[in-house]
Design a protein around this motif. Structure first.
Motif, PDB file in Angstrom:
ATOM      1  N   GLY A  98       5.360  -8.971   7.695  1.00  0.00           N
ATOM      2  CA  GLY A  98       4.379  -8.980   6.990  1.00  0.00           C
ATOM      3  C   GLY A  98       3.982  -7.903   5.983  1.00  0.00           C
ATOM      4  N   GLU A  99       4.221  -6.874   6.714  1.00  0.00           N
ATOM      5  CA  GLU A  99       3.670  -5.553   5.901  1.00  0.00           C
ATOM      6  C   GLU A  99       4.442  -5.498   4.406  1.00  0.00           C
ATOM      7  N   GLY A 100       3.558  -5.142   3.547  1.00  0.00           N
ATOM      8  CA  GLY A 100       3.848  -5.060   2.110  1.00  0.00           C
ATOM      9  C   GLY A 100       4.186  -6.187   1.489  1.00  0.00           C
ATOM     10  N   LYS A 101       3.775  -7.430   1.980  1.00  0.00           N
ATOM     11  CA  LYS A 101       3.739  -8.741   1.428  1.00  0.00           C
ATOM     12  C   LYS A 101       2.186  -9.198   1.284  1.00  0.00           C
ATOM     13  N   THR A 102       1.916  -9.707  -0.005  1.00  0.00           N
ATOM     14  CA  THR A 102       0.550 -10.529   0.054  1.00  0.00           C
ATOM     15  C   THR A 102       0.270 -11.716   0.889  1.00  0.00           C
ATOM     16  N   PRO A 103      -0.766 -11.974   0.997  1.00  0.00           N
ATOM     17  CA  PRO A 103      -0.878 -13.310   2.007  1.00  0.00           C
ATOM     18  C   PRO A 103      -0.462 -14.581   1.051  1.00  0.00           C
TER      19      PRO A 103
ATOM     20  N   VAL B 290       1.331  -8.729  10.662  1.00  0.00           N
ATOM     21  CA  VAL B 290       0.391  -9.424   9.564  1.00  0.00           C
ATOM     22  C   VAL B 290      -0.975  -9.025  10.276  1.00  0.00           C
ATOM     23  N   SER B 291      -1.791  -8.176   9.223  1.00  0.00           N
ATOM     24  CA  SER B 291      -3.083  -7.791   9.733  1.00  0.00           C
ATOM     25  C   SER B 291      -3.924  -9.167   9.700  1.00  0.00           C
ATOM     26  N   LYS B 292      -5.116  -8.892  10.273  1.00  0.00           N
ATOM     27  CA  LYS B 292      -6.157  -9.979  10.606  1.00  0.00           C
ATOM     28  C   LYS B 292      -6.786 -10.282   9.251  1.00  0.00           C
ATOM     29  N   GLU B 293      -6.878  -9.370   8.340  1.00  0.00           N
ATOM     30  CA  GLU B 293      -7.329  -9.824   7.006  1.00  0.00           C
ATOM     31  C   GLU B 293      -6.445 -10.595   6.387  1.00  0.00           C
ATOM     32  N   LYS B 294      -5.064 -10.385   6.439  1.00  0.00           N
ATOM     33  CA  LYS B 294      -4.026 -11.308   5.894  1.00  0.00           C
ATOM     34  C   LYS B 294      -4.117 -12.632   6.601  1.00  0.00           C
ATOM     35  N   ALA B 295      -4.163 -12.326   8.016  1.00  0.00           N
ATOM     36  CA  ALA B 295      -4.092 -13.577   8.673  1.00  0.00           C
ATOM     37  C   ALA B 295      -5.096 -14.838   8.490  1.00  0.00           C
TER      38      ALA B 295
END
Length: 251
Positions: free
Chosen positions: A50-55, A77-82
């Motif tokens: 998930g790092e480096g990828k947009t939602p 995957v960060s919480k913001e992205k999730a």
């Protein structure tokens, strides 16, 4: 897989065009090529980093995988992205501590056999890596026993779980600081130990470098080491060992 597709064409259940799509080794999304056939080759579906990828990119990849009924596991995957992803894909689940987002058509397989993987964590500060490992192993179909906060500063805590640890098929040992827990466990068990160094520790820990080097220098035979904070990688290897022990190297 190929025989099944050919038989479906023969029986008129599948068109040639649809067969071509299924036989393609990957699906080109422009920014990513989704490897739908990876499970056929390796026994494991493709995993999204998930790092480096947009939602939006993660959502597109997940939808492509779901269209083929591929199990979905997205790590880091960060919480913001999730939060953004779950608004569009509410059927997915998310673990904030592990930073893992996942979807499985059925519930994660819990085998009825006695075999299990021991996920052993030195301290509470290592829990994020430990949970990444535990969830990865469960989503790939292994039983997991979580044994947390049993670092060498209080060795009696580890020994309290010794019988449970010795009964595992393989142990994944997660620790920071000087990384001594992996060597201790390796000296107590007759099964493989996969050591996962974490970036937890004071200045001389060097964000996990000293832990990594200590684990690589372990005098406990049967201990192998993955990269710093790589709970996913440790679990992946553990599941492969567990599958071989259960007579199912490829699911």
């Amino acid at each position: 897989m190929i025989d099944d597709i050919l038989n479906q064409i023969k029986d008129g259940k599948l068109s040639v065009e649809d067969a071509k799509k299924q036989l393609n080794s990957f699906e080109n999304l422009g920014f990513a090529k989704v490897d739908h056939n990876r499970k056929e080759r390796t026994g494991f579906p493709e995993v999204i980093y998930g790092e480096g990828k947009t939602p939006e990119q993660i959502i597109s990849i997940i939808k492509a995988m779901q269209s083929r009924n591929d199990d979905v596991l997205a790590t880091r995957v960060s919480k913001e992205k999730a939060d953004v992803i779950l608004q569009q894909l509410p059927e997915c689940s998310y673990s904030e501590i592990a930073r893992v987002l996942y979807w499985k058509e059925d519930k994660p397989l819990q085998t009825k056999e006695d075999r299990y993987i021991a996920i052993i964590c030195a301290g509470t500060s290592d829990l994020a890596v430990a949970e990444e490992a535990a969830l990865t192993a469960e989503l790939f179909g292994s039983r997991v026993h979580r044994i947390y906060d049993v670092g060498v500063a209080g060795l009696h805590r580890l020994l309290h779980h010794l019988e449970e640890i010795q009964g595992a098929t393989v142990s994944v040992v997660i620790a920071g600081m000087e990384g001594a827990l992996a060597s201790v466990v390796g000296g107590l068990v007759s099964h493989p130990v996969i050591a996962v160094p974490t970036s937890v520790g004071y200045g001389a820990n060097l964000q996990g470098i000293s832990t990594l080097l200590a684990m690589l220098n372990s005098c406990s035979s049967g201990t192998s080491v993955v990269n710093i904070d790589n709970g996913f990688g440790g679990a992946y290897n553990a599941v492969m060992i567990d599958r071989i022990a259960r007579g199912m190297a490829i699911d």
